[in-house]
Design a protein around this motif. Structure first.
Motif, PDB file in Angstrom:
ATOM      1  N   UNK A  14       0.827  -1.214   0.000  1.00  0.00           N
ATOM      2  CA  UNK A  14       0.000   0.000   0.000  1.00  0.00           C
ATOM      3  C   UNK A  14       0.857   1.259   0.000  1.00  0.00           C
ATOM      4  N   UNK A  15       2.070   1.153   0.502  1.00  0.00           N
ATOM      5  CA  UNK A  15       2.924   2.328   0.557  1.00  0.00           C
ATOM      6  C   UNK A  15       3.437   2.799  -0.785  1.00  0.00           C
ATOM      7  N   UNK A  16       3.489   1.892  -1.780  1.00  0.00           N
ATOM      8  CA  UNK A  16       4.005   2.296  -3.094  1.00  0.00           C
ATOM      9  C   UNK A  16       2.886   2.667  -4.068  1.00  0.00           C
ATOM     10  N   UNK A  17       1.668   2.787  -3.560  1.00  0.00           N
ATOM     11  CA  UNK A  17       0.561   3.228  -4.430  1.00  0.00           C
ATOM     12  C   UNK A  17       0.895   4.601  -5.003  1.00  0.00           C
ATOM     13  N   UNK A  18       0.856   4.732  -6.320  1.00  0.00           N
ATOM     14  CA  UNK A  18       1.202   5.984  -6.978  1.00  0.00           C
ATOM     15  C   UNK A  18       2.623   6.035  -7.482  1.00  0.00           C
ATOM     16  N   UNK A  24      11.168  11.174 -13.491  1.00  0.00           N
ATOM     17  CA  UNK A  24      12.497  10.598 -13.713  1.00  0.00           C
ATOM     18  C   UNK A  24      13.559  11.285 -12.862  1.00  0.00           C
ATOM     19  N   UNK A  25      13.262  12.490 -12.387  1.00  0.00           N
ATOM     20  CA  UNK A  25      14.209  13.219 -11.542  1.00  0.00           C
ATOM     21  C   UNK A  25      14.059  12.847 -10.064  1.00  0.00           C
ATOM     22  N   UNK A  51       9.546   5.354 -13.368  1.00  0.00           N
ATOM     23  CA  UNK A  51      10.411   6.363 -14.002  1.00  0.00           C
ATOM     24  C   UNK A  51      11.500   6.866 -13.059  1.00  0.00           C
ATOM     25  N   UNK A  52      11.217   6.800 -11.723  1.00  0.00           N
ATOM     26  CA  UNK A  52      12.183   7.301 -10.740  1.00  0.00           C
ATOM     27  C   UNK A  52      13.322   6.305 -10.537  1.00  0.00           C
TER      28      UNK A  52
END
Length: 298
Positions: A14-18, A24-25, A51-52
């Motif tokens: 749930x913490x990585x939602x989004x 990329x920066x 992208x990060x």
């Protein structure tokens, strides 16, 4: 540029939602440990295709706040290097608020959220992030309200069952009394029957009341004929182990160990068998005050 530090042991997937919305920066650092468990395949794909820039840091121990201290230490190191313009701690653990206060007082932009969507990590339904109402906070409030009502229902059923059990154990069943009375009538005079009824049952009732009072003080709350830990004690145990993030099955093990133990040493031994030495010692220290108060131990 923004930098995100994820307490994955606390938030899970749930913490990585989004995560797909990061730039990329941006830089994403995910800290996890032995209690993390497996990660769903789709979520792993999201992490690796973000992208990060994604970095994984694995902690090796399970001591209380072990991962939290490492995350806080790493944050200080990154701030000193001026690694980003904005820093985010992704965790539902309010213990990190001390870290936020420290850096915000020094002009550093550090905030805490529940996930990468930057939703509020507070449990209160009245707390909002960016003016948006959080569905997760509303669900938490509803579950808390529902759970608050359950002990009353269980208590009512337990009281009724306990009363029925005590009635049988102490020989006060009305049907048995009536049969005994009818049998005695055939061999006794009217005066003798009145005397027997007036004295003996009254003495038995008084003794039964004393026995019941002692039993109520010594025996834990019951559900039917099965002893259980009182709900008030369970609430203290859940509060003491809140930061451990235990599942319901783990709490049941703790309650079982408490029921099997009448002394502190017995509780420690039982928990070592259930959880292993290191974990048991940690849990034992946290629940000991509640257990000692429940068992009337000094």
């Amino acid at each position: 540029m923004a930098l995100y530090l994820v307490d994955y042991e606390n938030t899970g997937v749930r913490g990585i939602a989004g995560i797909e919305n990061l730039k990329s920066t941006d830089r994403l650092i995910i800290l996890y440990g032995p209690k993390t468990g497996s990660v769903p395949f789709e979520d792993m794909v999201k992490m690796t295709s973000s992208p990060a820039a994604v970095e994984f840091i694995r902690t090796t121990k399970t001591a209380k706040n072990y991962l939290d201290f490492q995350l806080t230490t790493y944050l200080g190191y990154l701030v000193a290097l001026k690694s980003a313009e904005q820093y985010y701690i992704i965790s539902r653990d309010s213990g990190f608020d001390a870290t936020l206060d420290f850096w915000q007082e020094r002009g550093c932009r550090v905030e805490r959220f529940a996930n990468l969507l930057l939703e509020s990590a507070d449990e209160s339904a009245s707390t909002r992030s960016g003016g948006r109402i959080k569905a997760a906070s509303q669900k938490t409030a509803q579950k808390t309200s529902q759970n608050a009502d359950k002990p009353k229902d269980r208590g009512g059923r337990n009281s009724a069952r306990k009363a029925a059990a005590d009635e049988k154990e102490n020989g006060t069943d009305k049907g048995q009394q009536q049969k005994s009375s009818d049998k005695n009538e055939s061999g006794r005079s009217a005066a003798g029957r009145q005397s027997a009824r007036g004295r003996k049952p009254a003495a038995q009732a008084g003794a039964a009341a004393q026995d019941n009072a002692k039993a109520s003080a010594a025996v834990p709350e019951k559900s039917g004929d099965v002893p259980t830990v009182p709900e008030s004690v369970k609430k203290k145990i859940r509060l003491a182990l809140k930061e451990e993030g235990l599942k319901a099955s783990a709490y049941r093990k703790v309650y079982t160990c408490m029921l099997e133990s009448s002394e502190k040493s017995a509780l420690n031994t039982s928990m070592v068998h259930a959880f292993g030495q290191e974990t048991a010692n940690r849990y034992y220290k946290q629940i000991l005050p509640a257990f000692a108060a429940w068992r009337n131990l000094s």
